[in-house]
Design a protein around this motif. Sequence first.
Motif, mmCIF file in Angstrom:
data_model
loop_
_atom_site.group_PDB
_atom_site.id
_atom_site.type_symbol
_atom_site.label_atom_id
_atom_site.label_comp_id
_atom_site.label_asym_id
_atom_site.label_seq_id
_atom_site.Cartn_x
_atom_site.Cartn_y
_atom_site.Cartn_z
ATOM 1 N N HIS A 1 0.849 -1.189 0.000
ATOM 2 C CA HIS A 1 0.000 0.000 0.000
ATOM 3 C C HIS A 1 0.888 1.243 0.000
ATOM 4 C CE1 HIS A 1 -3.408 2.406 2.156
ATOM 5 N NE2 HIS A 1 -3.399 2.602 0.862
ATOM 6 N N LEU A 2 1.372 1.589 -1.187
ATOM 7 C CA LEU A 2 2.405 2.616 -1.289
ATOM 8 C C LEU A 2 2.113 3.652 -2.369
ATOM 9 C CD1 LEU A 2 5.513 0.220 -1.105
ATOM 10 C CD2 LEU A 2 4.733 1.758 0.711
ATOM 11 N N GLY A 3 0.861 3.787 -2.759
ATOM 12 C CA GLY A 3 0.521 4.708 -3.838
ATOM 13 C C GLY A 3 0.978 6.135 -3.604
ATOM 14 N N TYR A 4 1.113 6.528 -2.342
ATOM 15 C CA TYR A 4 1.549 7.897 -2.035
ATOM 16 C C TYR A 4 2.986 8.171 -2.488
ATOM 17 C CZ TYR A 4 3.294 5.250 1.990
ATOM 18 O OH TYR A 4 3.907 4.310 2.786
ATOM 19 N N LEU A 5 3.741 7.107 -2.829
ATOM 20 C CA LEU A 5 5.116 7.294 -3.308
ATOM 21 C C LEU A 5 5.199 7.442 -4.833
ATOM 22 C CD1 LEU A 5 7.090 4.742 -1.083
ATOM 23 C CD2 LEU A 5 6.904 7.219 -0.802
ATOM 24 N N ASP A 6 4.060 7.329 -5.518
ATOM 25 C CA ASP A 6 4.068 7.475 -6.977
ATOM 26 C C ASP A 6 4.706 8.789 -7.442
ATOM 27 O OD1 ASP A 6 3.106 5.081 -8.038
ATOM 28 O OD2 ASP A 6 1.012 5.622 -7.665
ATOM 29 N N PRO A 7 4.350 9.940 -6.838
ATOM 30 C CA PRO A 7 4.955 11.201 -7.308
ATOM 31 C C PRO A 7 6.474 11.243 -7.143
ATOM 32 C CG PRO A 7 3.024 11.619 -5.932
ATOM 33 C CD PRO A 7 3.355 10.176 -5.782
ATOM 34 N N LEU A 8 6.985 10.430 -6.226
ATOM 35 C CA LEU A 8 8.421 10.418 -5.974
ATOM 36 C C LEU A 8 9.172 9.625 -7.031
ATOM 37 C CD1 LEU A 8 10.278 11.520 -3.694
ATOM 38 C CD2 LEU A 8 10.090 9.277 -2.598
ATOM 39 N N GLY A 9 8.476 8.689 -7.689
ATOM 40 C CA GLY A 9 9.133 7.839 -8.677
ATOM 41 C C GLY A 9 9.904 6.695 -8.053
ATOM 42 N N ALA A 10 9.423 6.222 -6.887
ATOM 43 C CA ALA A 10 10.134 5.162 -6.165
ATOM 44 C C ALA A 10 9.564 3.775 -6.435
ATOM 45 C CB ALA A 10 10.091 5.439 -4.663
ATOM 46 N N LEU A 11 8.489 3.713 -7.256
ATOM 47 C CA LEU A 11 7.805 2.450 -7.482
ATOM 48 C C LEU A 11 7.866 2.042 -8.946
ATOM 49 C CD1 LEU A 11 4.508 3.260 -5.515
ATOM 50 C CD2 LEU A 11 6.627 2.291 -4.593
ATOM 51 N N HIS A 12 7.677 0.752 -9.184
ATOM 52 C CA HIS A 12 7.509 0.233 -10.547
ATOM 53 C C HIS A 12 6.293 -0.686 -10.533
ATOM 54 C CE1 HIS A 12 8.383 -1.144 -14.568
ATOM 55 N NE2 HIS A 12 8.320 -2.407 -14.151
ATOM 56 N N ASP A 13 5.267 -0.304 -11.273
ATOM 57 C CA ASP A 13 4.007 -1.056 -11.265
ATOM 58 C C ASP A 13 3.493 -1.254 -9.842
ATOM 59 O OD1 ASP A 13 3.947 -1.264 -14.025
ATOM 60 O OD2 ASP A 13 4.916 -3.227 -14.068
ATOM 61 N N GLY A 14 3.642 -0.223 -9.028
ATOM 62 C CA GLY A 14 3.137 -0.249 -7.672
ATOM 63 C C GLY A 14 4.032 -0.940 -6.663
ATOM 64 N N MET A 15 5.135 -1.530 -7.133
ATOM 65 C CA MET A 15 6.031 -2.256 -6.238
ATOM 66 C C MET A 15 7.265 -1.419 -5.943
ATOM 67 S SD MET A 15 4.304 -4.962 -5.757
ATOM 68 C CE MET A 15 5.454 -6.111 -4.965
ATOM 69 N N PRO A 16 7.739 -1.418 -4.698
ATOM 70 C CA PRO A 16 8.908 -0.604 -4.349
ATOM 71 C C PRO A 16 10.192 -1.167 -4.945
ATOM 72 C CG PRO A 16 8.287 -1.987 -2.494
ATOM 73 C CD PRO A 16 7.211 -2.172 -3.527
ATOM 74 N N LEU A 17 11.033 -0.296 -5.411
ATOM 75 C CA LEU A 17 12.355 -0.676 -5.911
ATOM 76 C C LEU A 17 13.312 -0.577 -4.734
ATOM 77 C CD1 LEU A 17 12.178 1.362 -9.251
ATOM 78 C CD2 LEU A 17 11.921 -1.115 -8.995
ATOM 79 N N HIS A 18 13.676 -1.724 -4.190
ATOM 80 C CA HIS A 18 14.456 -1.711 -2.955
ATOM 81 C C HIS A 18 15.344 -2.937 -2.858
ATOM 82 C CE1 HIS A 18 12.507 -4.964 -0.507
ATOM 83 N NE2 HIS A 18 11.598 -4.848 -1.464
ATOM 84 N N GLY A 19 16.297 -2.859 -1.969
ATOM 85 C CA GLY A 19 17.120 -3.999 -1.617
ATOM 86 C C GLY A 19 17.082 -4.168 -0.117
ATOM 87 N N GLY A 20 16.379 -5.191 0.363
ATOM 88 C CA GLY A 20 16.279 -5.425 1.799
ATOM 89 C C GLY A 20 15.555 -4.356 2.568
ATOM 90 N N GLY A 21 14.789 -3.497 1.855
ATOM 91 C CA GLY A 21 14.063 -2.425 2.518
ATOM 92 C C GLY A 21 14.675 -1.056 2.326
ATOM 93 N N LEU A 22 15.826 -0.989 1.661
ATOM 94 C CA LEU A 22 16.466 0.298 1.371
ATOM 95 C C LEU A 22 16.202 0.659 -0.082
ATOM 96 C CD1 LEU A 22 19.851 -0.337 3.211
ATOM 97 C CD2 LEU A 22 17.903 1.023 4.021
ATOM 98 N N SER A 23 15.656 1.854 -0.285
ATOM 99 C CA SER A 23 15.282 2.288 -1.626
ATOM 100 C C SER A 23 16.485 2.287 -2.560
ATOM 101 C CB SER A 23 14.682 3.692 -1.574
ATOM 102 O OG SER A 23 14.463 4.193 -2.884
ATOM 103 N N MET A 24 16.248 1.812 -3.778
ATOM 104 C CA MET A 24 17.286 1.826 -4.810
ATOM 105 C C MET A 24 17.192 3.092 -5.656
ATOM 106 S SD MET A 24 16.947 -2.208 -5.878
ATOM 107 C CE MET A 24 18.215 -2.128 -7.148
ATOM 108 N N THR A 25 16.191 3.919 -5.383
ATOM 109 C CA THR A 25 15.998 5.133 -6.172
ATOM 110 C C THR A 25 16.250 6.409 -5.378
ATOM 111 O OG1 THR A 25 13.624 5.224 -5.630
ATOM 112 C CG2 THR A 25 14.269 3.985 -7.614
#
Length: 361
Positions: free
Chosen positions: A281-305
Amino acid sequence: MNEVVIIGGGQSGLSAARALNHHGIRPLLLEAGPEPTGSWAGYYDSLTLFSPARYSGMPGQDFPGAAENYPHRDEVVDYLRRYAGTIDADIRADTTVTAVEAGSRGEFLVRTGTGDEIPAAGLIAATGSFGNPHLPAMPGFTGRLSHVADYRNPKAHHGERLIVVGGGNSGVQVAYELAEVADVTLATRAPITFLPQRRDGRDVHHWLAESGFDQLPPQWLIHYLGGPLVMDTGDYRAAVEDGRLRRREMFTAFDGDQVVWPDGERERVDTVLFATGYRPHLGYLDPLGALHDGMPLHGGGLSMTHPGLGYVGLEFQRSFSSNTLRGVHRDAEYVVEALVAHVRDAPAAAGVSTGSGRTPV
């Protein structure tokens, strides 16, 4: 500027806040609900944990009651309410985050439904997935379609012809309960895999903890788990095997008030209840560009973006127990270590020029 803002006040957000306290940081925690107990109050009435109290506590506070008792939903709500009282955080309930954007100085700008704009050097997204149930698009059905997220108890389905879709814990548990008052079929794509709740006189969570299975990484788990595991006290497997709870291979289509089974049989149905899981449930991060198809881009919980952005409470984030009461603190501590280094400008302290223009808090 806030050092760290946490979005989400359930077990994940509270674990992150506690980890930040250990580094001398008092975070701002934003919770959409009326109190910092996460989504637990919204689960169905009969829900009980699959882990006994002995294995359901979080660091610093044991779960009350008998060690082998399986806590009820409301007991978990009470526990989290008390746990929040032990955390040093500015907790703001009834505060929905609508968007997160990047500020001009490298900070995060958190926008809320009340029109506030909150700057933060670091951000932890801990909103889980209950607010984003996955309901497959299956047009053509004139009966009632719903998701287990909206299910509370069997009363509304008394006497119905009903299909529950999904072979995980929720699907099996709800179908078993509904079978007492309705004609129920459990539709799954594969046979159900049952995991005995107790083995050699001990709850399975003893073996998960003692063996280290709880901490196996997701990259390895895919080799061990063929699909969802259903914790079974013996009742669920028995109900399927003796026909009290019918299980059929997933239907292929809808046709009016009927479903079409793989063998071509058509069957009239009142309600199809999907227990098909949730998405972050992360739609609020869409404007940031941190998601891909609604899924977070991360490694172990740390953002890759975005440096300074962390996640806590994702399923299989770093281990089998990542989004559980008993295990989420390990991920929170891991994410917070990096986040604290970011907000305290570790690169600059080490003599590294990042050129980000970020203003230290």
